[in-house]
Design a protein around this motif. Sequence first.
Motif, PDB file in Angstrom:
ATOM      1  N   SER A   1      16.725  26.550 -14.245  1.00 31.73           N
ATOM      2  CA  SER A   1      16.322  26.717 -16.113  1.00 31.73           C
ATOM      3  C   SER A   1      17.461  26.751 -16.985  1.00 31.73           C
ATOM      4  N   GLN A   2      16.359  26.530 -17.901  1.00 32.40           N
ATOM      5  CA  GLN A   2      17.165  25.722 -19.053  1.00 32.40           C
ATOM      6  C   GLN A   2      18.437  26.894 -19.300  1.00 32.40           C
ATOM      7  N   GLN A   3      18.496  27.432 -19.189  1.00 35.15           N
ATOM      8  CA  GLN A   3      19.521  28.760 -19.476  1.00 35.15           C
ATOM      9  C   GLN A   3      20.686  28.538 -18.656  1.00 35.15           C
TER      10      GLN A   3
ATOM     11  N   SER B   1      22.553  25.291 -19.281  1.00 35.23           N
ATOM     12  CA  SER B   1      23.101  25.235 -20.567  1.00 35.23           C
ATOM     13  C   SER B   1      24.763  25.732 -20.077  1.00 35.23           C
ATOM     14  N   LYS B   2      24.990  27.342 -19.372  1.00 32.17           N
ATOM     15  CA  LYS B   2      25.636  28.042 -19.065  1.00 32.17           C
ATOM     16  C   LYS B   2      26.942  27.134 -18.306  1.00 32.17           C
TER      17      LYS B   2
ATOM     18  N   SER C   1      16.949  20.786 -21.249  1.00 29.26           N
ATOM     19  CA  SER C   1      15.877  21.154 -20.410  1.00 29.26           C
ATOM     20  C   SER C   1      15.249  20.014 -19.407  1.00 29.26           C
TER      21      SER C   1
END
Length: 197
Positions: A169-171, A174-175, A160
């Motif tokens: 974005s955090q996603q 992470s990806k 984050s």
Amino acid sequence: MLEKDCSKFRDFIQNNAEFLNNPVIKDFLYNKENYQLLKQSICHPTFQNKEMLDQAFRGFYFNIRFTAYVSSTLYFHAINLDKKISRMNYCFPVTLDQPIKEDSEVTLKEFAVYHEDFELKSDNILDYITDANIFKAVQSLTANQRNILYLVYIKGWTDSEVGVYLKKSQQAVSKSRNKAIKKIRSDLKLSSEDCIL
């Protein structure tokens, strides 16, 4: 009202020493009320006295069985949880605990060098890597992936925090991080095929 000395009760005590030494019976009779119920049912053997003794013993025995059941359940759940955690730790070790190659026992953390009086000040993750194979694997990543790995694993930021910093974005962070780790593992020929939960 009970008489102080009841010959029937004294006879019962003498004739049933083995029964009265049973750990469950001893524990039951340790309670003064239960002891008095036994004495009353022997000295005055009415249906009501016997029923009161029987109910007291049923409640006592139920508590023993229930406690044993709960203890046993907790014990086996604890063992199963421990097995599950051990299996997960084996199949999904922390990144630094993973072997650098499939047939190697050497882990990534063994290449992490700590110097108390020296602090490397670089924002390039490659400057922190001492193993040639890992260096090559990380070098093959995109600049964005290397930057994310630097911010997460060197600076200790969360996905984050990295997302806010990089305006993503955090996603997405992470990806990208997971894709980079997967590529490093692939390059180092690491395998987790035998880790099926």
